[in-house]
Design an enzyme around this catalytic site. Structure first.
Site, PDB file in Angstrom:
ATOM      1  N   ILE A   1      15.135   5.382 -12.129  1.00  0.00           N
ATOM      2  CA  ILE A   1      14.200   4.322 -12.199  1.00  0.00           C
ATOM      3  C   ILE A   1      14.460   2.952 -12.263  1.00  0.00           C
ATOM      4  O   ILE A   1      13.780   2.196 -11.262  1.00  0.00           O
ATOM      5  CB  ILE A   1      13.248   4.572 -13.678  1.00  0.00           C
ATOM      6  CG1 ILE A   1      12.799   6.005 -13.843  1.00  0.00           C
ATOM      7  CG2 ILE A   1      12.337   3.678 -13.908  1.00  0.00           C
ATOM      8  CD1 ILE A   1      12.181   6.324 -15.101  1.00  0.00           C
TER       9      ILE A   1
ATOM     10  N   ASP B   1      25.212  -1.691 -16.645  1.00  0.00           N
ATOM     11  CA  ASP B   1      24.971  -0.499 -16.779  1.00  0.00           C
ATOM     12  C   ASP B   1      26.356   0.264 -16.569  1.00  0.00           C
ATOM     13  O   ASP B   1      27.237   0.036 -15.713  1.00  0.00           O
ATOM     14  CB  ASP B   1      24.361   0.485 -15.421  1.00  0.00           C
ATOM     15  CG  ASP B   1      24.325   1.776 -15.704  1.00  0.00           C
ATOM     16  OD1 ASP B   1      24.989   2.528 -16.388  1.00  0.00           O
ATOM     17  OD2 ASP B   1      23.298   2.413 -15.416  1.00  0.00           O
TER      18      ASP B   1
ATOM     19  N   CYS C   1       9.728  -0.434 -20.931  1.00  0.00           N
ATOM     20  CA  CYS C   1       8.793   0.756 -20.325  1.00  0.00           C
ATOM     21  C   CYS C   1       9.617   1.853 -20.350  1.00  0.00           C
ATOM     22  O   CYS C   1       9.438   2.859 -19.855  1.00  0.00           O
ATOM     23  CB  CYS C   1       8.117   0.396 -19.031  1.00  0.00           C
ATOM     24  SG  CYS C   1       6.927  -0.979 -18.919  1.00  0.00           S
TER      25      CYS C   1
ATOM     26  N   ASP D   1       5.580  -1.257 -23.526  1.00  0.00           N
ATOM     27  CA  ASP D   1       4.822   0.306 -23.380  1.00  0.00           C
ATOM     28  C   ASP D   1       5.327   1.320 -24.236  1.00  0.00           C
ATOM     29  O   ASP D   1       4.550   2.070 -24.565  1.00  0.00           O
ATOM     30  CB  ASP D   1       4.998   0.555 -22.012  1.00  0.00           C
ATOM     31  CG  ASP D   1       4.043   1.764 -21.598  1.00  0.00           C
ATOM     32  OD1 ASP D   1       3.000   1.692 -21.748  1.00  0.00           O
ATOM     33  OD2 ASP D   1       4.806   2.861 -20.949  1.00  0.00           O
TER      34      ASP D   1
ATOM     35  N   GLU E   1       5.550   6.387 -32.410  1.00  0.00           N
ATOM     36  CA  GLU E   1       4.490   6.418 -31.718  1.00  0.00           C
ATOM     37  C   GLU E   1       3.789   7.797 -32.156  1.00  0.00           C
ATOM     38  O   GLU E   1       4.478   8.710 -32.760  1.00  0.00           O
ATOM     39  CB  GLU E   1       4.877   6.824 -30.329  1.00  0.00           C
ATOM     40  CG  GLU E   1       5.379   5.341 -29.437  1.00  0.00           C
ATOM     41  CD  GLU E   1       5.695   5.565 -28.022  1.00  0.00           C
ATOM     42  OE1 GLU E   1       5.371   6.723 -27.499  1.00  0.00           O
ATOM     43  OE2 GLU E   1       6.239   4.696 -27.434  1.00  0.00           O
TER      44      GLU E   1
ATOM     45  N   HIS F   1       2.027   3.677 -24.059  1.00  0.00           N
ATOM     46  CA  HIS F   1       2.938   4.497 -23.246  1.00  0.00           C
ATOM     47  C   HIS F   1       2.327   5.171 -21.932  1.00  0.00           C
ATOM     48  O   HIS F   1       2.401   6.400 -21.792  1.00  0.00           O
ATOM     49  CB  HIS F   1       3.320   5.539 -24.236  1.00  0.00           C
ATOM     50  CG  HIS F   1       4.702   6.240 -23.981  1.00  0.00           C
ATOM     51  ND1 HIS F   1       5.594   6.720 -24.824  1.00  0.00           N
ATOM     52  CD2 HIS F   1       5.214   6.643 -22.680  1.00  0.00           C
ATOM     53  CE1 HIS F   1       6.652   7.253 -24.162  1.00  0.00           C
ATOM     54  NE2 HIS F   1       6.466   7.050 -22.899  1.00  0.00           N
ATOM     55  N   LEU F   2       2.023   4.135 -21.086  1.00  0.00           N
ATOM     56  CA  LEU F   2       1.494   4.368 -19.942  1.00  0.00           C
ATOM     57  C   LEU F   2       2.415   4.666 -18.509  1.00  0.00           C
ATOM     58  O   LEU F   2       1.600   4.587 -17.639  1.00  0.00           O
ATOM     59  CB  LEU F   2       0.218   3.351 -19.594  1.00  0.00           C
ATOM     60  CG  LEU F   2      -0.716   3.233 -20.742  1.00  0.00           C
ATOM     61  CD1 LEU F   2      -1.818   2.168 -20.121  1.00  0.00           C
ATOM     62  CD2 LEU F   2      -1.643   4.372 -20.796  1.00  0.00           C
ATOM     63  N   GLY F   3       3.583   4.572 -18.830  1.00  0.00           N
ATOM     64  CA  GLY F   3       4.504   4.549 -18.102  1.00  0.00           C
ATOM     65  C   GLY F   3       4.262   5.780 -16.825  1.00  0.00           C
ATOM     66  O   GLY F   3       4.614   5.242 -15.766  1.00  0.00           O
ATOM     67  N   ALA F   4       3.784   7.077 -17.061  1.00  0.00           N
ATOM     68  CA  ALA F   4       3.905   7.849 -16.145  1.00  0.00           C
ATOM     69  C   ALA F   4       2.419   7.996 -16.010  1.00  0.00           C
ATOM     70  O   ALA F   4       2.007   9.257 -15.440  1.00  0.00           O
ATOM     71  CB  ALA F   4       4.313   9.179 -16.785  1.00  0.00           C
TER      72      ALA F   4
END
Length: 530
Positions: free
Chosen positions: A154, A173, A232, A258, A263, A281-284
């Site tokens: 991602i 990273d 997110c 997000d 939750e 939590h609308l990422g997907a």
């Protein structure tokens, strides 16, 4: 008799039709997953269960599922499935690891725009009949520095989108190589530099012990004044209370979240702040992503129920039934060898080579390679499996290769994994004894014979007297019981190592005590899924 599948969450009609077209009997009851008692009543008659996140597949549900063979999760997260219980029950759990990647990346970009231009607040104000043009002064994205924490699947998509917006991109990273960073168009930096130089920060890492609170109160204090933060990825990556304080003080100009530590999030220190954009939590949550994962899980489950083919399984390798009978212990060994390398390596891995010697060279070495890589990559992402791990390795710029050879040495067969970084090369080898148990037989060229345990301790030192005593005394003083103890050395008076199989995990104090003796060059706790 045709297999029977229950779809207990909302899947598209097209996905349901896939089951029917393949000759599978299917009951589509999208609200059943929320009715625990009803689910317990009916689950025993089904061979397959297709779910999203609403259905909770508990140990109790699995105990009632006498015929269940496969669970298909339309999406990546399987927190709602008791994976150990499913494995013990012999139920395969599949997911769809890459169906949501683009959608989640796009949501992060959308949230970045929203917080930069204060779109939600401006919209609410205008809806209220106000015209507060001067109140909502935003900032451009062009020319700004975007810091990306996590440059995997991602994260790399976010980077490509940000470059299209003419942003400068830096990335933190630990598993990102310089070559891969150049390939995807970002500059690799350490976390402190990213915190100090980024105008926007977006996170794309899983929640692990190493990433939890990566934006802690201490790290939030290091942020560039006026930064805007987007999360997110996962709740728990940010200290929400400390972030709220920084937002109120103006040290952080804005934030977009997000995901939250708890939750469903009905309360958070971030709620009610004008410079914060929040979504549930609308990422997907796009039509395309939901359709893609639904179709994918229907195809995967159908393939398994009709032909025995396994793909995207979290608790079973992608091999045929015939291969599994012979390869089972070798697949477990391959995963252990990869996990050893993954836990021993902190810097970016450039290449992994797997050598297959003797009889094992005639097996499905592609599956064995995938098991090695899954062991390595699980240190980066706990969700990594034999299907997703090779993709993660490729996205991290890791070159994976294999070598086969006829039998050499005293063992009928063995596997040797060699890892290369810019700083070093490290190898570990193992075999499977006649009892079916994997063994480590060589580390860094030093021969050993070590049984693999859930909790282990690895030490290196110069070969000299007293090491066994120090290890035994320190373990005893800390109440840690040693189940097995293996020593090895390259030559008298030179490099030596010890591998301890322990009853329990060691605490940080044990490591500090051992290093405090100055007898060891390195001390590292290891864990294995045995």
């Amino acid at each position: 008799m045709a297999p029977k599948v229950l779809v207990s969450d909302k899947l598209s009609e097209t996905a349901v039709q896939i089951f029917r077209d393949r000759g599978i009997e299917v009951d589509f009851e999208p609200g059943l997953g929320k009715d625990k008692d009803r689910l317990l009543e009916v689950i025993g008659q089904y061979d397959g269960l297709a779910i999203r996140s609403a259905t909770k597949v508990t140990e109790k549900v699995l105990a009632a599922a006498g015929n269940l063979k496969v669970i298909g999760r339309a999406g990546i997260g399987v927190d709602n499935v008791d994976l150990p219980a499913a494995s013990a029950k012999g139920v395969i759990v599949m997911n769809t690891p890459f169906g949501n990647s683009i959608t989640t990346a796009e949501h992060a970009i959308a949230m970045m725009f929203a917080v930069a231009r204060q779109i939600p607040e401006a919209s609410a104000s205008t809806h209220a009949g106000k015209w507060e043009k001067s109140r909502f002064m935003g900032v451009e994205l062009t020319g700004k520095t975007l810091g990306v924490i996590g440059a995997g699947n991602i994260g790399s998509i976010v980077i490509s989108r940000a470059l299209g917006l003419r942003m400068k991109v830096i990335a933190y990273d630990p598993f990102l190589s310089e070559e891969r960073a150049t390939e995807i168009g970002c500059r690799k930096v350490e976390l402190d530099e990213l915190l100090a130089k980024s105008d926007f920060i977006t996170m794309h890492v899983p929640l692990t012990d190493k990433t939890r609170n990566i934006l802690s109160r201490e790290n939030i204090a290091k942020l560039k004044p006026g930064v805007r933060v987007i999360n997110c990825a996962r709740g728990g990556l940010v200290d929400e209370e400390a972030m709220a304080e920084a937002l109120k003080e103006g040290r952080v100009a804005g934030a977009a979240f997000d995901v939250f530590a708890v939750e469903p999030a009905t309360d958070s220190p971030l709620f009610g702040l004008e410079n914060v954009v929040v979504t549930p939590h609308l990422g997907a949550a796009t039509t395309e992503a939901q359709e893609n994962v639904a179709l994918q899980v229907a195809e995967q489950m159908s393939d398994y129920l009709l032909t025995g083919a396994v793909s995207n399984a979290l608790n079973m390798p992608s091999v045929t039934a015939e291969e599994a009978k012979v390869m089972g212990p070798w697949l477990k060994l391959a995963e252990h060898l990869g996990a050893f390398i993954g836990q021993m390596t902190d810097e970016p891995i450039e290449a992994i080579n797997v050598l297959y010697d003797g009889a094992v060279a005639e097996m499905n070495t592609n599956a064995l390679n995938a098991a090695v890589v899954a062991g390595v990559m699980r240190e980066r992402n706990p969700d990594a499996n034999m299907v997703s791990a090779p993709v993660m390795a490729r996205d991290s710029g890791i070159e994976v290769s294999k070598t086969t050879q006829e039998q050499t040495g005293v063992f009928d067969a063995y596997i040797k994994v060699t890892m290369k970084t810019a700083q070093r090369q490290r190898s570990v080898a193992g075999t499977v004894f006649s009892d079916g148990k994997p063994r480590f037989i060589q580390i860094k060229g030093i021969n050993i014979d070590a049984e693999v345990g859930a909790h282990m301790l690895y030490t290196t030192n110069a070969d000299k007297a007293g090491i066994i005593g120090i290890l035994g005394q320190t373990m005893g003083e800390n109440g840690v019981n040693i189940a097995n103890f293996t020593l090895g050395r390259s030559d008298r008076g030179k490099d030596a190592l010890a591998l301890l199989y322990l009853d329990d995990a060691v605490e940080a104090k044990v490591i500090d005590d051992l290093m405090g003796t100055r007898a060891f060059n390195a001390v590292r706790p290891l864990r294995f899924a045995v």
